[in-house]
Design an enzyme around this catalytic site. Structure first.
Site, PDB file in Angstrom:
ATOM      1  CB  SER A 104      28.447  55.225  65.892  1.00 11.90           C
ATOM      2  OG  SER A 104      29.856  55.425  65.866  1.00 11.90           O
ATOM      3  CG  ASP A 105      29.518  53.941  72.451  1.00 14.99           C
ATOM      4  OD1 ASP A 105      28.973  53.494  73.470  1.00 14.99           O
ATOM      5  OD2 ASP A 105      30.651  54.472  72.454  1.00 14.99           O
ATOM      6  CD1 TRP A 106      35.879  56.261  69.681  1.00 17.22           C
ATOM      7  CD2 TRP A 106      33.846  57.103  70.001  1.00 17.22           C
ATOM      8  NE1 TRP A 106      35.967  57.609  69.463  1.00 17.22           N
ATOM      9  CE2 TRP A 106      34.731  58.168  69.627  1.00 17.22           C
ATOM     10  CE3 TRP A 106      32.510  57.436  70.237  1.00 17.22           C
ATOM     11  CZ2 TRP A 106      34.325  59.488  69.492  1.00 17.22           C
ATOM     12  CZ3 TRP A 106      32.101  58.758  70.105  1.00 17.22           C
ATOM     13  CH2 TRP A 106      32.993  59.758  69.748  1.00 17.22           C
ATOM     14  N   GLY A 107      32.762  52.280  67.862  1.00 15.07           N
ATOM     15  CA  GLY A 107      32.696  50.890  67.445  1.00 15.07           C
ATOM     16  C   GLY A 107      31.286  50.373  67.382  1.00 15.07           C
ATOM     17  N   GLY A 108      30.326  51.259  67.543  1.00 16.58           N
ATOM     18  CA  GLY A 108      28.934  50.811  67.547  1.00 16.58           C
ATOM     19  C   GLY A 108      28.335  50.638  66.173  1.00 16.58           C
TER      20      GLY A 108
END
Ligand code: GLC
Length: 735
Positions: A254-258
């Site tokens: 995931s993107d960071w916080g996605g």
């Protein structure tokens, strides 16, 4: 007894894993069969800001992830974004990827990937969070500088060698941001609503090439939604397309916080959850890291235990993570890498220089300065360092050569090189506790700055304006889009004023995205330069002095004005709020008409076209022909053309091939890039360039049939040196 048993297991496993002949898959299966439920789950989420779980009991290390696409970011503390202030992690800052794309040189992309992969390996990183290949749908996108242009064929061809180069070091390339993350405005809450044909023709190809030709080991899900499902757990995107149709066997990170949802994270193809924003007030057992609260941590364990989540999906995640560990940190080919080596700086300098684009030259370039002459540089970008800032791609580099110093070096003993700031842009000199050491404070007023520049111009033999953007807010920076393509900080007025007094004014624009150039007719020469990394100043000086003959080509269109582009409504960009829909909605109504596909199809003139770039020499193209003027659908045909260096210095040209489908049953762009080759020639030398035109190059995506379609009819094979200079139009009939 337990310790003894564990030791036996480790020995047995070590033998099994590292024994001769055990294939990758055997090792994966062997290890998977040893894991407890909790150990499998630990593989699927972060344990620190940039690491995800391993299996300590079996001696299997965690996975270390690192930004970014242009170099290895400095070490951070366990749970922090800011740098940890190590003294041995100052890296080589390579050119931004838009600069690499502008080289149109697959070999340089391979060199880039190998070099940055060596730095990642040396820093003991297993997953490089890059490259980015989102298509340049709007020039306003704040991260245009991190990507590879507005055309899917160019991005596809340029991303593959980079990936192979990175992964040759036992480091996974994590291609991002999958997918249709084409802006920064409200990137974590906007649904990109895109039809299938547009996805398959424009926004998916570079990712597909990354997987199927580049063999990418990792893909990063993007923050946004596609058709109203978050991309980090978008079932259609990750399970049907990426892992189903394309056969991707690596990890989706995931993107960071996605990652935004427990159930979807468990079931929709996400393999590693990173950077989730967990409510810091929810301290868990006093631990500072809150990682147990991740969607794929305790909530996932609960779902696995009560049957709401499938063990089969968990095993698939764990299998992919283990496969990545065995490909990287536990690879049998022990790589050591290398860091800030002379070779890496030389690679950065070559890539940066070969991507610089000469847009106009009425004779001022290469610089011809009388002995003892004086060169005046005007503009903040002659001085400001650019490797610090811009978002997650920001770096702490061993050195950054600025244009002012590089030109002083080049003209030492021959001419004075002086600098006038001309305007104040961004005085920031730090990012995440990394500082450049420069002092950009300024006490003079804008009027005084202008007066000083004009006064200095009077005594100069040559004036070179060096300005553009600077990776600050709204000026090519992650998390913010640009507000227009007009140059900021009053630069247009300054350039116009300088042009009044300097007949041979040279303008260098340093940016990662298109800018308007209303003064283009009033200046002698224009150079598009980029955030070139540690060696950016040297690269620019190499081109301005003629040490390097410029051979870059624009990877995107330079329009006269933003309004000329295809995005006409809020609905198209940056999106609208709709009744009953939780997230912002953005509609890609322009479909496949992105970039030059739009301008050439609508006959809209542009400042400088996609694929355009001049040289200090001249080239002549001749004898273009096809191996057949008609083919049966499904057959290949080849195109050949001669190119000759008709000038007095060696140089490189990029021969480009576009296709036009004259009578398609759907509306198709006037031309689509389907081939390019960069050829280097000594003066007077010639070369024969050939292209293979395959059925897929002539096809469009039929969304109803969900397949590529080649319709019989009349096609045109267009060959030339830019999307607007295609002097050879070869008819091709497909029966
Ligand atoms: C950022 C970026 C992504 C980066 C990641 C880790 O938000 O979107 O490109 O790799 O987080 O820094």
């Amino acid at each position: 007894m337990k310790k003894f048993l564990n030791l036996c297991i480790i020995i047995a496993l070590a033998y099994a894993c590292c024994g001769k002949g055990n294939s990758l898959e055997e090792k994966v299966e062997n290890t998977l069969s040893q894991l407890t439920l909790e150990e499998k789950v630990a593989l699927t989420h972060a344990q620190s800001k940039f690491s995800s779980g391993g299996v300590p009991r079996l001696g299997i290390p965690e996975l270390w992830h690192t930004d970014g696409p242009h170099g290895i970011r400095p070490e951070v503390l366990w749970d922090e974004w800011v740098q940890a202030k190590w003294t041995n992690d100052s890296c080589t800052a390579f050119p931004c990827l838009e600069n690499l794309a502008a080289t149109w040189d697959r070999e340089l992309s391979a060199l880039y990937g190998k070099s940055i992969g060596e730095e990642a390996r040396y820093r003991k990183k297993d997953v490089l969070l890059g490259p980015g290949v989102n298509i340049g749908r709007t020039p306003l996108n704040g991260r245009t500088f991190e990507y590879m242009g507005e055309d899917p064929f160019l991005a596809s061809e340029m991303v593959v060698p980079y990936i192979k180069g990175v992964q040759s070091n036992g480091v996974a390339a994590c291609v991002k941001h999958f997918a249709v993350n084409n802006q920064e405005v409200r990137r974590t809450g906007t649904s990109s609503n895109v039809d299938d044909r547009t996805m398959y023709e424009i926004y998916l190809p570079a990712f597909k090439a990354a997987v199927q030709e580049g063999g990418a080991w990792a893909i990063m899900g993007s923050y946004n939604l596609w058709n109203n499902q978050f991309n980090c757990h978008n079932e259609r995107l990750l399970k049907d397309i990426l892992k189903g149709e394309w056969g991707f066997d690596g990890i989706v990170v995931s993107d960071w916080g996605g990652c935004r949802d427990d159930d979807e994270a468990a079931a929709n193809g996400l393999d590693i959850e990173m950077g989730t924003w967990v409510d810091p007030d929810l301290e868990v057992e006093g631990a500072s890291n809150l990682y147990n609260l991740y969607h794929l941590a305790n909530p996932y364990l609960e779902r696995l235990r009560d049957g709401r989540a499938s063990m089969e999906d968990l095993d698939d995640k764990a299998r992919r993570v283990l496969r990545t560990i065995y490909r990287t940190s536990m690879s049998e080919e022990k790589h050591f890498g290398s860091f800030t080596s002379p070779e890496h700086f030389a690679a950065g300098r070559k890539i940066a220089a070969d991507g610089i684009v000469l847009l106009k030259n009425d004779g001022a370039l290469p610089l011809n300065i009388p002995q003892g002459g004086r060169i005046l540089l005007v503009g903040e970008n002659a001085y400001k360092m650019m490797t610090v800032g811009g978002g997650s791609s920001s770096l702490k580099t061993k050195h950054e050569i600025i244009p002012l110093d590089a030109l002083r070096e080049a003209f030492a003993g021959k001419a004075d090189v002086i600098w006038e700031r001309g305007y104040v842009g961004d005085t920031t000199t730090d990012y995440n506790l990394v500082v450049t050491g420069q002092d950009l404070s300024e006490s003079r007023s804008p009027e005084q700055l202008l007066a000083d520049a004009l006064a200095a111009a009077k005594d100069a033999d040559q004036v070179i304006f060096i300005g553009g953007l600077n990776k600050s807010k709204n000026q090519d920076k992650e998390g913010t889009d640009r507000l227009d393509i007009v140059l900021p900080y009053g630069q247009d007025a300054l350039i116009e004023a300088l042009a009044e007094v300097c007949p041979n004014l040279v303008v260098v624009n340093i940016s990662g995205s298109p800018v308007a150039m209303p003064w283009a007719s009033k200046v002698n020469a224009i150079v598009q330069s980029w955030y070139g990394g540690s060696e950016s100043g040297h690269a620019l000086a190499d081109v301005l002095t003629g040490a390097v003959n410029p051979s870059g080509k624009l990877p995107f269109t330079m329009p006269f004005a933003l309004a000329d582009g295809p995005l006409k409504t809020q609905r198209q960009y940056p999106g609208i709020k709709e009744e009953g829909k939780q997230w912002w909605q953005e509609y890609y109504d322009e479909g496949v008409f992105v970039g030059y596909r739009w301008y050439s199809s609508k006959g809209i003139p542009v400042q400088y076209p996609f694929g355009y770039g001049l040289s200090y020499t001249t080239f002549e193209l001749s004898g273009a022909k096809l191996s057949a003027s008609s083919i049966k659908a499904g057959k290949e045909v080849s195109a050949t053309i001669m190119v000759k260096n008709t000038g007095s210095v060696a140089g490189a040209e990029v021969i480009q091939l576009y296709v036009n489908d004259e009578d398609a049953s759907v509306e198709r762009p006037a031309r689509e890039l389907k081939g390019f080759q960069k050829v280097f020639l000594e003066p007077g030398a010639s070369a024969k360039i050939s292209f293979k035109i395959k059925p897929e190059h002539l096809s469009f995506f039929d969304a109803d049939a969900h397949s590529w379609k080649l319709e019989p009819g009349d096609f045109h094979i267009l060959i030339g040196t830019s999307s607007e200079n295609l002097p050879f139009d070869l008819p091709l009939k497909v029966s």
